[in-house]
Design an enzyme around this catalytic site. Structure first.
Site, PDB file in Angstrom:
ATOM      1  N   GLN A  41      14.736  -8.899  -3.773  1.00 57.62           N
ATOM      2  CA  GLN A  41      13.456  -9.739  -3.423  1.00 57.62           C
ATOM      3  C   GLN A  41      12.757 -10.184  -4.804  1.00 57.62           C
ATOM      4  OE1 GLN A  41       9.972  -7.771  -1.258  1.00 57.62           O
ATOM      5  NE2 GLN A  41       9.270  -7.275  -3.535  1.00 57.62           N
TER       6      GLN A  41
ATOM      7  N   GLY B   2       0.731  -1.100  -0.106  1.00 54.60           N
ATOM      8  CA  GLY B   2       0.101  -0.033   0.043  1.00 54.60           C
ATOM      9  C   GLY B   2       0.832   1.392   0.028  1.00 54.60           C
TER      10      GLY B   2
ATOM     11  N   HIS C 262       4.235   1.472  -8.064  1.00 55.34           N
ATOM     12  CA  HIS C 262       3.164   0.472  -8.009  1.00 55.34           C
ATOM     13  C   HIS C 262       2.063   0.466  -9.274  1.00 55.34           C
ATOM     14  CE1 HIS C 262       3.889   1.347  -3.545  1.00 55.34           C
ATOM     15  NE2 HIS C 262       4.177   0.079  -3.542  1.00 55.34           N
TER      16      HIS C 262
ATOM     17  N   LYS D  81      12.915  -2.500  -8.253  1.00 52.24           N
ATOM     18  CA  LYS D  81      13.489  -1.609  -7.212  1.00 52.24           C
ATOM     19  C   LYS D  81      13.802  -2.475  -6.192  1.00 52.24           C
ATOM     20  CE  LYS D  81      12.726   1.514  -3.832  1.00 52.24           C
ATOM     21  NZ  LYS D  81      11.918   0.788  -2.834  1.00 52.24           N
TER      22      LYS D  81
ATOM     23  N   SER E 226       9.443   5.438  -3.487  1.00 49.93           N
ATOM     24  CA  SER E 226       9.157   4.174  -2.431  1.00 49.93           C
ATOM     25  C   SER E 226       8.056   4.800  -1.589  1.00 49.93           C
ATOM     26  CB  SER E 226      10.530   4.120  -1.661  1.00 49.93           C
ATOM     27  OG  SER E 226      10.349   3.290  -0.527  1.00 49.93           O
TER      28      SER E 226
HETATM   29  P1  AMP Z   1       5.678  -2.743  -1.751  1.00 51.18           P
HETATM   30  O1  AMP Z   1       4.649  -2.011  -1.411  1.00 51.18           O
HETATM   31  O2  AMP Z   1       7.054  -1.804  -1.401  1.00 51.18           O
HETATM   32  O3  AMP Z   1       5.883  -4.056  -1.064  1.00 51.18           O
HETATM   33  O4  AMP Z   1       5.839  -2.873  -3.305  1.00 51.18           O
HETATM   34  C1  AMP Z   1       5.141  -3.526  -4.023  1.00 51.18           C
HETATM   35  C2  AMP Z   1       5.809  -3.660  -5.259  1.00 51.18           C
HETATM   36  O5  AMP Z   1       5.780  -2.506  -6.047  1.00 51.18           O
HETATM   37  C3  AMP Z   1       7.002  -4.793  -5.461  1.00 51.18           C
HETATM   38  O6  AMP Z   1       6.979  -5.553  -6.522  1.00 51.18           O
HETATM   39  C4  AMP Z   1       7.987  -3.645  -5.514  1.00 51.18           C
HETATM   40  O7  AMP Z   1       9.174  -3.774  -5.999  1.00 51.18           O
HETATM   41  C5  AMP Z   1       7.124  -2.480  -6.334  1.00 51.18           C
HETATM   42  N1  AMP Z   1       7.869  -1.172  -6.477  1.00 51.18           N
HETATM   43  C6  AMP Z   1       7.974  -0.447  -5.351  1.00 51.18           C
HETATM   44  N2  AMP Z   1       8.590   0.653  -5.515  1.00 51.18           N
HETATM   45  C7  AMP Z   1       8.732   0.553  -7.094  1.00 51.18           C
HETATM   46  C8  AMP Z   1       9.303   1.447  -7.826  1.00 51.18           C
HETATM   47  N3  AMP Z   1       9.601   2.848  -7.415  1.00 51.18           N
HETATM   48  N4  AMP Z   1       9.400   1.126  -9.334  1.00 51.18           N
HETATM   49  C9  AMP Z   1       8.856  -0.176  -9.522  1.00 51.18           C
HETATM   50  N5  AMP Z   1       8.515  -1.040  -8.662  1.00 51.18           N
HETATM   51  C10 AMP Z   1       8.317  -0.740  -7.599  1.00 51.18           C
END
Ligand code: AMP
Length: 282
Positions: free
Chosen positions: A158, A30, A36, A154, A190
């Site tokens: 992971q 979220g 995202h 990013k 982020s």
């Molecule tokens: P998170 O909500 O941080 O767990 O991220 C959810 C998904 O979004 C994960 O696959 C992350 O790698 C991706 N994500 C987060 N930040 C970015 C970004 N700046 N560019 C591309 N994907 C992202």
């Protein structure tokens, strides 16, 4: 857009789908930003309207935070997230109300990928993080059974771990990796950027600038990992460098010389947030 609040609701919805329906799935924690949303738009492209459903989850997974990490401070905005997801063409959002929704009180099963985890990159300072990620992604993957699971580069380690886990466990569908979405000044988007002070947010620009410098050296012919990353700690100050490393892009094995595709990955601690970034070379 349908919002599902419990695992039972998710199971009922999934079991009711005709087999002809394809699914694209984006798991998130979220506080959605353009990174995202780029994953969700990719999901919509892979599974156009009429051919299937675009599904997301919004779940701040307690198992991937160690005691003392930022679980309590993790930013949240569910109403904003649901509106943004709908604009990105999402059909179904799984947003459990119970923070333990995916864990029975006596849950005892963990999924780990030690070869890409133990003591490597982020795992050195967050040794239990990736087993939390792998475990929750496996649970969500089994519940949703997607044709495409979409993840961002990013979080490079992971993504590498999830690719390996997906292959090793014969999970259905395929893993799709997406490029890093960046702010206008180059800082990787982020959710945690929201926890930076204005001064730290400004200083965070030094992270992509340091990666530019590494890439400049590599384009200039330097192949030694130690020379490529020399001085990066100073370049990201006042951020405190947690690590900068050159690793094989697929296996995450440490490399002394760039020969084939590598990733230069780093983590930098600022007050309020630890930021990740990386650059693939070769
Ligand atoms: P998170 O909500 O941080 O767990 O991220 C959810 C998904 O979004 C994960 O696959 C992350 O790698 C991706 N994500 C987060 N930040 C970015 C970004 N700046 N560019 C591309 N994907 C992202």
């Amino acid at each position: 857009m349908k919002v599902l609040r419990t695992v039972d609701d998710l199971v009922t919805w999934r079991d009711g789908l005709p087999v002809s329906q394809r699914l694209a799935f984006v798991p998130t924690m979220g506080f959605l930003h353009e990174g995202h949303l780029s994953l969700m738009r990719r999901g919509r492209q892979l599974v156009p309207h009429g051919q299937g459903q675009s599904v997301i989850s919004i779940f701040v997974n307690p198992a991937q935070f160690a005691p003392g990490e930022d679980l309590d401070r993790y930013p949240r905005d569910e109403a904003g997230d649901l509106a943004a997801a709908e604009r990105a063409g999402v059909d179904v959002a799984f947003c459990p109300l119970d923070p333990q929704a995916l864990y029975a009180p006596d849950a005892a099963t963990w999924v780990t990928v030690p070869a890409l985890d133990d003591g490597i990159l982020c795992a050195r300072s967050r040794p239990t993080h990736f087993r939390g990620v792998c475990t929750v992604v496996t649970k969500l993957w089994n519940l949703v059974r997607p044709d495409y699971g979409i993840f961002g580069q990013k979080d490079y380690q992971q993504l590498a771990i999830i690719r390996r886990m997906h292959r090793d466990l014969f999970l259905c569908g395929e893993v799709v990796g997406m490029p890093i979405a960046r702010e206008a000044d180059g800082v990787a988007m982020s959710s945690r950027n929201a926890n930076l002070s204005p001064a730290s947010r400004l200083a965070a620009r030094k992270i992509p600038a340091a990666l530019d410098e590494v890439e400049r050296r590599w384009r200039g012919g330097e192949t030694r990992s130690d020379r490529l990353t020399e001085g990066v700690a100073e370049l990201v100050e006042p951020g405190v460098l947690d690590y900068v490393e050159v690793r094989d892009a697929a296996s995450l094995a440490s490399v002394e010389r760039v020969d084939g595709q590598v990733v230069v990955a780093l983590a930098v601690q600022f007050p309020g947030a630890r930021l990740l970034d990386n650059r693939v070379l070769g």
